[in-house]
Design an enzyme around this catalytic site. Structure first.
Site, PDB file in Angstrom:
ATOM      1  N   SER A  85       1.211  -1.325  -0.056  1.00 51.45           N
ATOM      2  CA  SER A  85      -0.201  -0.198   0.106  1.00 51.45           C
ATOM      3  C   SER A  85       0.690   1.100  -0.294  1.00 51.45           C
ATOM      4  O   SER A  85       0.030   2.230  -0.389  1.00 51.45           O
ATOM      5  CB  SER A  85      -0.912  -0.134   1.183  1.00 51.45           C
ATOM      6  OG  SER A  85      -0.664   0.181   2.707  1.00 51.45           O
ATOM      7  N   LYS A 155       0.756   3.968   7.092  1.00 56.04           N
ATOM      8  CA  LYS A 155       0.287   5.452   5.889  1.00 56.04           C
ATOM      9  C   LYS A 155       0.425   7.173   5.907  1.00 56.04           C
ATOM     10  O   LYS A 155       1.856   7.213   6.502  1.00 56.04           O
ATOM     11  CB  LYS A 155      -1.377   5.689   6.013  1.00 56.04           C
ATOM     12  CG  LYS A 155      -2.189   4.114   5.746  1.00 56.04           C
ATOM     13  CD  LYS A 155      -1.738   3.902   4.888  1.00 56.04           C
ATOM     14  CE  LYS A 155      -2.917   2.624   4.956  1.00 56.04           C
ATOM     15  NZ  LYS A 155      -2.572   1.002   3.187  1.00 56.04           N
TER      16      LYS A 155
END
Length: 296
Positions: A85, A155
């Site tokens: 990701s 993230k």
């Protein structure tokens, strides 16, 4: 006479040192030739027996484990990247070092930082638990890496409390009306075509996060229906990822991209500060005028 250990019944007059006829030095200094320093080698006089290495080993291991625990708790911790990701910034299998010290001093995530945070509420529900390798098991054992059972994510922080964030299909992510030039995105990724959002304001003590591989990242956009509406509580943030430490050929730092330094990005914060500042500026002349009038 053979040189060796003396019996405990030796004649005092035969021992090294001051003879009965020698007066003691007025300053208390031992006379030349006296004292235990001149004891024959092997006599054991004045020597300390060295502790065995094997007896010290448990103490050394205990100290090492304690230091590892303190480092893991307060300073830095290693995390393994389990997914794609954050490509190409981070790749599956990378080990990153996370700064855990600055949050202890009240520091909060800033725009552009790559952060590790605990699952804020079901983000990893149904995801398989990764199988740790031998290195990760060892580092987990000494406390320098989290165990495989811990639910953590990594993230990029896009917006912080007070920011207005949005992204329309075909367009860039905007923070406080400023478009971000996200050159860190995975090649071929769009800013948000798979899941447009906003505009909305980030609540107090929350951050909005997104992966760099946008079309392969279940980030804030996909959790707007949960209890936190996609935002991550600041107190769930473990720390900022600062270095890719492993493998060696991937070693690199993780700086904040230049687009987050563009003028006007902090407009929301400036607007919040402006009314009190203007009020104070207007109050000063009024107070001075009043004092002058009373003194006349």
């Amino acid at each position: 006479m053979a040189v060796g250990a003396r019996s405990g019944h030796d004649d005092p007059e035969e021992r090294p040192g001051r003879s009965p006829e020698q007066p003691s030095d007025a300053g208390g200094t031992a006379p030349a030739g006296g004292g235990d320093d001149d004891a024959p080698e092997g006599s054991g006089t004045g020597q300390k027996k060295q502790r065995s290495f094997w007896k010290e080993l448990p103490l050394l291991i205990g100290i090492a484990l304690l230091l590892a625990l303190l480092i893991k708790t307060f300073l830095v911790q290693a995390f393994s990247i389990p997914s794609d990701s954050m490509m190409n910034t981070l790749q599956r299998g990378d080990r990153v070092l996370v700064d855990k010290l600055t949050p202890w001093f009240g520091s909060e995530p800033e725009r552009g930082e790559v952060v590790v945070f605990h699952d804020p509420g079901g983000w990893l529900e149904g995801e398989p638990t990764p199988e740790p390798n031998i290195l990760q098991e060892f580092l987990s054992f000494i406390g320098l890496m989290p165990s495989a059972e811990e639910k953590d994510l990594i993230k990029r922080t896009i917006a912080v409390a007070g920011d207005t964030v949005e992204c329309k299909k075909g367009g860039p992510v905007k923070v406080n009306g400023k478009a971000l030039e996200e050159d860190y995105l995975y090649p071929g990724s769009s800013a948000c075509d798979d899941q447009p959002f906003g505009p909305f304001k980030v609540p107090e003590d929350r951050i909005w996060v997104m992966g760099d591989n946008r079309q392969n990242s279940q980030d804030s956009r996909y959790h707007m229906e949960d209890v936190n509406r996609g935002f991550v509580p600041v107190d769930e943030v473990v720390g900022r990822a600062v270095v890719v430490a492993w493998p060696v050929n991937r070693w690199s730092t993780l700086p904040v991209p230049a687009t987050y330094d563009q003028p006007g990005l902090n407009a929301a914060a400036a607007a919040a500060i402006a009314p009190p500042a203007l009020g104070l500026a207007a109050a000063v002349p009024l107070v001075l005028w009043r004092r002058r009038r009373l003194s006349v």
